[in-house]
Motif scaffolding. Sequence first.
Motif, short mmCIF file in Angstrom:
data_model
loop_
_atom_site.label_atom_id
_atom_site.label_comp_id
_atom_site.label_asym_id
_atom_site.label_seq_id
_atom_site.Cartn_x
_atom_site.Cartn_y
_atom_site.Cartn_z
N LEU A 155 -14.08 -21.24 -20.51
CA LEU A 155 -14.10 -19.87 -19.98
C LEU A 155 -15.17 -19.02 -20.67
CD1 LEU A 155 -12.37 -18.52 -17.80
CD2 LEU A 155 -11.02 -17.49 -19.61
N ALA A 156 -15.49 -19.36 -21.92
CA ALA A 156 -16.52 -18.61 -22.64
C ALA A 156 -17.87 -18.71 -21.96
CB ALA A 156 -16.63 -19.14 -24.08
N PHE A 157 -18.10 -19.81 -21.21
CA PHE A 157 -19.37 -19.95 -20.49
C PHE A 157 -19.45 -19.01 -19.29
CE2 PHE A 157 -18.89 -24.46 -22.12
CZ PHE A 157 -19.79 -24.29 -23.16
N THR A 158 -18.31 -18.55 -18.79
CA THR A 158 -18.27 -17.83 -17.51
C THR A 158 -18.08 -16.33 -17.65
OG1 THR A 158 -17.15 -19.82 -16.68
CG2 THR A 158 -17.21 -17.93 -15.21
N VAL A 159 -17.32 -15.90 -18.63
CA VAL A 159 -16.90 -14.50 -18.71
C VAL A 159 -18.07 -13.53 -18.67
CG1 VAL A 159 -15.80 -12.79 -20.20
CG2 VAL A 159 -14.74 -15.02 -19.88
N ASN A 160 -19.14 -13.84 -19.40
CA ASN A 160 -20.26 -12.91 -19.52
C ASN A 160 -21.42 -13.21 -18.57
OD1 ASN A 160 -19.06 -11.40 -21.65
ND2 ASN A 160 -19.64 -13.01 -23.09
N LEU A 161 -21.22 -14.14 -17.64
CA LEU A 161 -22.27 -14.42 -16.67
C LEU A 161 -22.39 -13.26 -15.68
CD1 LEU A 161 -21.80 -18.19 -15.75
CD2 LEU A 161 -23.64 -17.19 -17.10
N PRO A 162 -23.63 -12.87 -15.29
CA PRO A 162 -23.79 -11.81 -14.29
C PRO A 162 -23.69 -12.38 -12.87
CG PRO A 162 -25.93 -12.48 -15.13
CD PRO A 162 -24.91 -13.30 -15.88
N PHE A 163 -22.75 -11.87 -12.11
CA PHE A 163 -22.59 -12.26 -10.71
C PHE A 163 -22.96 -11.05 -9.85
CE2 PHE A 163 -19.71 -14.99 -13.05
CZ PHE A 163 -19.99 -16.24 -12.54
N CYS A 164 -24.06 -11.17 -9.13
CA CYS A 164 -24.54 -10.00 -8.39
C CYS A 164 -24.99 -10.32 -6.98
CB CYS A 164 -25.69 -9.34 -9.15
SG CYS A 164 -26.99 -10.51 -9.60
N GLY A 165 -24.93 -11.58 -6.57
CA GLY A 165 -25.43 -11.92 -5.25
C GLY A 165 -24.44 -12.72 -4.45
N ILE A 169 -26.12 -24.06 -19.05
CA ILE A 169 -24.67 -23.81 -19.06
C ILE A 169 -23.93 -24.92 -18.32
CG2 ILE A 169 -22.87 -22.25 -18.22
CD1 ILE A 169 -24.75 -19.93 -18.77
N SER A 170 -24.49 -25.37 -17.18
CA SER A 170 -23.86 -26.45 -16.42
C SER A 170 -23.80 -27.73 -17.25
CB SER A 170 -24.64 -26.70 -15.13
OG SER A 170 -24.60 -25.57 -14.29
N LEU A 171 -24.87 -28.00 -18.01
CA LEU A 171 -24.86 -29.17 -18.88
C LEU A 171 -23.78 -29.06 -19.96
CD1 LEU A 171 -28.65 -29.98 -19.46
CD2 LEU A 171 -27.01 -31.24 -18.06
N LEU A 172 -23.63 -27.85 -20.54
CA LEU A 172 -22.61 -27.64 -21.57
C LEU A 172 -21.21 -27.80 -20.99
CD1 LEU A 172 -24.15 -24.55 -23.44
CD2 LEU A 172 -23.99 -26.92 -24.27
N ILE A 173 -21.00 -27.32 -19.77
CA ILE A 173 -19.69 -27.44 -19.11
C ILE A 173 -19.35 -28.91 -18.89
CG2 ILE A 173 -18.46 -27.05 -16.94
CD1 ILE A 173 -19.94 -24.34 -16.79
N VAL A 174 -20.32 -29.66 -18.36
CA VAL A 174 -20.10 -31.08 -18.12
C VAL A 174 -19.89 -31.83 -19.44
CG1 VAL A 174 -21.14 -33.21 -17.23
CG2 VAL A 174 -21.36 -31.07 -15.95
#
Length: 321
Positions: A157-167, A192-197
């Motif tokens: 979740l730490a990878f996602t919380v601060n990601l900017p979603f604007c589109g 980030i995708s590599l870290l998640i995987v």
Amino acid sequence: MNHSRVTEFVLLGLSSSKELQPLLFLVFSLLYLAILLGNFLIILTVTSDSHLHTPMYFLLANLSFIDMCVASFATPKMIADLLVERKTISFEACLAQIFFVHLFAGSEIVILVSMAFDRYVAICKPLHYMTIMSRRVCIILVLVPWSVGFIHTTSQLAFTVNLPFCGPNQVDSFFCDLPLVTKLACLDTYVISLLIVADSGFLSLSSFLLLVVSYTMILITVRSRSSASMAKARSTLTAHITVVTLFFGPCIFIYVWPFSGYSVDKVLAVFYTIFTPILNPVIYTLRNKEMKAAMVKLKSRYLKPGQVSAVIRNALFLETK
């Protein structure tokens, strides 16, 4: 920072066909009900029969509870979304789904390792089984999976919380799967995708290797013993190995070869969240004489002859009034 923030995501669901959705609603409603009833029946059977108050069945009951959780984090919303045209989920609810899917999945992976350890001690060190598998150890073998699951989901979740979603805000699935959501962020998410995987892959691969080592040592031990004990051990191990294979199969496809085809990912996601939780109780009960005998006793205790028909007659009488 100047872009407007996405407040909700649109889930594309399983199918865009309006004609197919009522059928999917019926099928998945019945499957979800079967998951809840099947796994609850295992928990009820284990807790009500004193003969099943052993480490193996204690861990099995906890696996059934986790299976109910795995099926419940997204399935009810998926079923409800089959009745509406626009399938939306708030940003906060999306993060909650991500949190719970990795919490329950991480916990289930590790509890399978706990169950393998229990079988290793029972078969390879039978004389010391009750000493090693004490009440304290059993509790630890349940708490560790939940702790690992919590650490795993927090790191994800730490990878996602601060990601900017604007589109873009369309998620091509029936729930907020982390890799699909991160692809919608307004920046390059390759690292980030590599870290998640890597995070999910490390947990899955390390647990899988522990399981392979455990079951290999068990089979080697069984081969050196009599054919009778070998047959009994094989019968016990078949259920465990089948469940492990069913669980790790979707994980390998989703996280080792991510997004090669969205239709494949949806099928595997359904298999993981629906069919694995419903197959586990079937696999563990059909090949287990003790469980089947305990269920027969449970049925005779709560469903005595004539009791069911009396309940039906009373229900019909109330309806006619």
